[in-house]
Design an enzyme around this catalytic site. Structure first.
Site, PDB file in Angstrom:
ATOM      1  N   LYS A   1       0.827  -1.205   0.000  1.00  0.00           N
ATOM      2  CA  LYS A   1       0.000   0.000   0.000  1.00  0.00           C
ATOM      3  C   LYS A   1       0.871   1.269   0.000  1.00  0.00           C
ATOM      4  O   LYS A   1       2.051   1.226   0.324  1.00  0.00           O
ATOM      5  CB  LYS A   1      -0.938  -0.002   1.219  1.00  0.00           C
ATOM      6  CG  LYS A   1      -1.914  -1.181   1.212  1.00  0.00           C
ATOM      7  CD  LYS A   1      -2.865  -1.118   0.034  1.00  0.00           C
ATOM      8  CE  LYS A   1      -3.909  -2.219   0.046  1.00  0.00           C
ATOM      9  NZ  LYS A   1      -3.427  -3.552  -0.320  1.00  0.00           N
TER      10      LYS A   1
HETATM   11  C1  LIG Z   1      -9.453  -3.573  -1.822  1.00  0.00           C
HETATM   12  C2  LIG Z   1      -8.866  -4.300  -0.652  1.00  0.00           C
HETATM   13  N1  LIG Z   1      -9.663  -4.709   0.330  1.00  0.00           N
HETATM   14  C3  LIG Z   1      -9.190  -5.328   1.419  1.00  0.00           C
HETATM   15  C4  LIG Z   1      -7.836  -5.584   1.564  1.00  0.00           C
HETATM   16  C5  LIG Z   1      -7.368  -6.317   2.755  1.00  0.00           C
HETATM   17  O1  LIG Z   1      -6.350  -5.673   3.460  1.00  0.00           O
HETATM   18  P1  LIG Z   1      -5.223  -6.491   4.220  1.00  0.00           P
HETATM   19  O2  LIG Z   1      -4.380  -7.193   3.202  1.00  0.00           O
HETATM   20  O3  LIG Z   1      -4.478  -5.434   4.984  1.00  0.00           O
HETATM   21  O4  LIG Z   1      -5.906  -7.451   5.126  1.00  0.00           O
HETATM   22  C6  LIG Z   1      -6.955  -5.168   0.562  1.00  0.00           C
HETATM   23  C7  LIG Z   1      -5.512  -5.365   0.682  1.00  0.00           C
HETATM   24  O5  LIG Z   1      -4.845  -6.090   0.059  1.00  0.00           O
HETATM   25  C8  LIG Z   1      -7.474  -4.521  -0.586  1.00  0.00           C
HETATM   26  O6  LIG Z   1      -6.673  -4.114  -1.571  1.00  0.00           O
END
Ligand SMILES: Cc1ncc(COP(=O)(O)O)c(C=O)c1O
Length: 380
Positions: free
Chosen positions: A185
């Site tokens: 990110k």
């Molecule tokens: C659109 C979206 N939703 C949810 C997530 C979930 O986040 P995390 O990987 O921090 O659990 C991500 C991350 O990859 C994402 O890009």
């Protein structure tokens, strides 16, 4: 094979001050949630106009907790997009609710708001909009639909830290807004997430759900009255986040410059000449988390994306893909979803690729990426 070093599609950038701050945490004798988490939450809250913010150990659990705070559970339907990381839909299943998909807009690649409204039933309780690549939806329309039908909105802004809509920062307005600090990110904690909330009751619930449902009082008072989990962010992760977050404005500005340079380098005849589709040229709202192309199908019948990725790799350029349509994954097919239900998402999900985009990328890297894309598509 290219002589230049491999150009990855994404790369975390951790400066020496951040590495040293992590060392300080590790030496401090307090390595779980503590003062760094509090400081990170305070800075995030300021960024979102003073709204309360709580951090968690992933964007996924942040979303799940947001749904729990909104009271979503068995018997409820939640509408979302089929083009997102599978976490978006998994959290709906995780709280016992039913995911409902609505097809995407072929230009923005985000959920089509007309289709979203058409998918609302008497059981719909919430919507989860996703801002793919950092590009927000039309927030006025989105919240207009939510108000009209009495729905909660859990914004999956995992990719949209630093994005805005008509001058309003994503997270500074809205219902429950969830961000991710996963490794790729724009701002990372290595892993982590945060939720922007609206009031003290929601904050109390967020704190309970992230730590076993515990409420403490006095010196030794402890009670549990809801089922929570173990979702707290550590000070190690928060120290990384604080180091990264200090550069949020510069990161967003640089990515917007890189995106502009992508458009300039592709040139105005690129889509007509190569049959590929560029993203919307939005340099004020999007934080340009990703720069995504939708490829043309190949004339020789070979799989367009796999062939493209392989040939780009041979030219020394890394490619990601975000995302395969969620409804076609086995877990969702088992729940009755099938090919043909969301044709726009199915085409985009089959052909979308993410070109290199990261905070220390240079304009010369953009030019190299574009030259490789054109070389590969020329032969397709
Ligand atoms: C659109 C979206 N939703 C949810 C997530 C979930 O986040 P995390 O990987 O921090 O659990 C991500 C991350 O990859 C994402 O890009």
């Amino acid at each position: 094979m290219s002589q230049l070093p491999f150009l990855p599609f994404s790369k975390p950038v951790i400066d020496e001050a951040t590495i040293s701050a992590v060392g300080d945490v590790l030496r401090s004798g307090w390595i779980t949630s503590g003062p760094r988490v509090q400081a990170f939450e305070a800075q995030l809250s300021e960024f979102f106009g003073g709204r309360p913010v709580r951090t968690f150990n992933s964007g996924t659990c942040t979303m799940e907790i947001a749904l729990r705070i909104a009271g979503i559970g068995a018997g409820d339907e939640v509408i979302t997009t089929p083009i997102s990381w599978v976490a978006t839909a998994n959290v709906i299943l995780e709280v016992g609710a039913t995911p409902v998909f609505a097809d995407i807009d072929p230009i923005t690649r985000n959920i089509d708001l007309d289709r979203l409204e058409a998918a609302i039933t008497p059981r719909t309780r919430a919507i989860i909009p996703v801002y793919l690549a950092g590009l927000p939806l039309d927030m006025q329309r989105l919240y207009g639909i939510a108000r009209k039908h009495g729905l909660r909105v859990v914004e999956d802004a995992a990719q949209a830290l630093g994005s805005s809509w008509n001058g309003q920062r994503i997270g500074a307005t809205g219902d429950l807004v969830s961000f991710s600090f996963q490794a790729n990110k724009n701002v990372t904690c290595s892993e982590g997430g945060c939720l922007v909330l609206s009031n003290a009751d929601e904050v109390r619930l967020a704190e309970k759900y992230r730590l076993q449902g515990v409420t403490r009082s006095g010196f030794d008072g402890l009670d549990v009255d809801v089922l929570g989990g173990k979702f707290n962010m550590t000070d190690v992760a928060a120290a990384i986040g604080l180091g990264q977050f200090a550069h949020i404005e510069a990161i967003t500005a640089h990515r917007r410059e890189l995106a502009k340079h992508y458009f300039a380098s592709f040139g105005s005849d690129f889509e007509a000449k190569y049959g590929a589709q560029l993203p919307p040229a939005d340099f004020t709202n999007s934080n340009w988390h990703l720069f995504q192309l939708v490829l043309p199908e190949r004339k020789d019948g070979k799989p367009a994306r796999a062939t493209f990725m392989e040939q780009m790799q041979e030219l020394g350029v890394g490619i990601g893909y975000h995302y395969p349509p969620i409804h076609l994954l086995s877990l969702y097919r088992e729940r009755g979803f099938k090919q043909g239900m969301f044709p726009v998402a199915e085409r985009v999900g089959r052909l979308i690729v993410s070109l290199p985009m990261f905070s220390t990328m240079r304009k010369s890297d953009v030019e190299r990426s574009v030259a490789a894309v054109k070389a590969v598509l020329q032969g397709a």
